[in-house]
Design an enzyme around this catalytic site. Structure first.
Site, PDB file in Angstrom:
ATOM      1  CG  HIS A  83      -2.054   0.979   1.103  1.00  0.00           C
ATOM      2  ND1 HIS A  83      -2.096   2.137   1.830  1.00  0.00           N
ATOM      3  CD2 HIS A  83      -3.180   0.972   0.347  1.00  0.00           C
ATOM      4  CE1 HIS A  83      -3.199   2.806   1.540  1.00  0.00           C
ATOM      5  NE2 HIS A  83      -3.865   2.132   0.631  1.00  0.00           N
ATOM      6  CB  CYS A  84       4.021   2.078   1.741  1.00  0.00           C
ATOM      7  SG  CYS A  84       3.514   1.763   3.445  1.00  0.00           S
TER       8      CYS A  84
END
Length: 346
Positions: A333-334
């Site tokens: 997600h980062c």
């Protein structure tokens, strides 16, 4: 701001190029990225930021070797300092009564921790210029507002989750000195279309961002979140996560209904060079074709994938080996940022 599971036009990432983000472990990182791109590109365009022709050629070679359909990949020549697109990349929002997304330009200062951020801070403007999209500077009380995408999560229907540790702490990694809970809620309402905010307490151990919510709690649909749970009472995460559950269970959505809270296990503590890493299954990413979930060679991997598969019907839930990736202090997600598809008034 649309929910992440809404239809995407594209996913944006920065091709990895900063060896110091994975000291001593950089070699496998492009291959992990390639695997992520392989899955995402099966359902949408992947737009990859690179700073030069040479880096684009290297990326093409790696992607080609793992079988990525390069017709679904676009390279965009924009220089960056780091590769965490969730935090420094463009945050796309839908303007009222407009079919096309615009970019809400928050400021970025490398989590109020690192000095190399000036090129990253210009990414939203440069993406807006490339796409010929309107860029709206996010300001409050006459100042630019610093906000990373990983510090918030939305359900696309007026609710947002964040943490006090990240946004309200006035001593450590201060993003916006003096801003209050009310100030942030006004900003979220004006720029993200949010009417109800869940203020969680703290993030997980090992989190370099000082409390990003995308490592502990995520929406999986408009009325359900997964919250990480640590069953080992001696682990520092145990009390932190239990306190966050109490806050979630008392929250009411804009519809008036209670939020459904589902536990997601934590992997066993993952250490490298004596440092605890922020390994979490909550750092998953919704793409059009699949939900990609970081895995850690841990017995809880299978359980986490099973829970998310039950909660997210209609698209496969796929594990991505992230033991090397998380040494950069972030996972799937980062490093991704979604661009929503246009909405048509049918």
């Amino acid at each position: 701001m649309p929910a992440e599971w809404d239809r995407h036009e594209a996913t944006w990432i920065v091709w990895p190029h900063i060896h110091s983000d994975w000291p001593g472990k950089f070699a496998p990182i492009p291959w992990v990225y390639a695997e992520i791109v392989r899955h995402i590109s099966q359902g949408e365009t992947v737009r990859i930021l690179v700073s030069s022709k040479i880096r684009e050629e290297k990326a093409r070679r790696v992607l080609g070797r793992v079988g990525v359909e390069l017709k679904n990949v676009q390279f965009v020549r924009i220089p960056t300092d780091r590769g965490w697109t969730r935090d420094s990349g463009p945050i796309f929002v839908m303007a009222q009564d407009e079919p096309q997304a615009v970019i809400a330009e928050f400021g970025f200062n490398a989590w109020s921790k690192y000095s190399n951020w000036h090129r990253d801070a210009r990414v939203p403007q440069r993406v807006g210029k490339k796409l010929r999209k309107k860029v709206v500077a996010v300001r409050h009380a006459g100042r630019t507002i610093i906000l990373e995408g990983g510090s918030v999560d939305v359900n696309g229907a007026g609710a947002l989750i964040t943490t006090e540790e990240c946004l309200l702490d006035q001593r450590v990694q201060v993003r916006n000195a003096g801003l209050t809970r009310s100030d942030y809620e006004n900003i979220f309402a004006r720029y993200l279309g949010v009417s109800h905010v869940v203020w969680l307490d703290r993030g997980i151990e090992g989190d370099d961002t000082h409390g990003h919510v995308d490592d502990l709690c995520r929406f999986v649909n408009s009325n359900t979140v997964v919250l990480c749970e640590e069953r080992n009472a001696a682990d520092p995460n145990s009390q932190r996560l239990a306190k966050n559950r109490e806050r979630l269970e008392g929250f009411r959505l804009p519809t008036g209904e209670k939020l459904t809270v589902v536990s997601l296990p934590m992997p066993s503590p993952l250490l490298f060079d004596g440092r605890r890493l922020p390994a979490s299954y909550a750092n998953f990413y919704f793409s059009n074709a699949a939900v990609l979930v970081p895995t850690f060679n841990d017995p809880a991997d299978r359980q986490a994938l099973g829970i998310l598969s039950e909660l997210i019907p209609g698209r496969p839930v796929i594990g991505i080996h992230a033991v090397d990736l998380v040494w950069g202090l972030g996972t799937i997600h980062c490093l991704t940022q979604q661009q929503p598809a246009e909405r048509h008034p049918y």
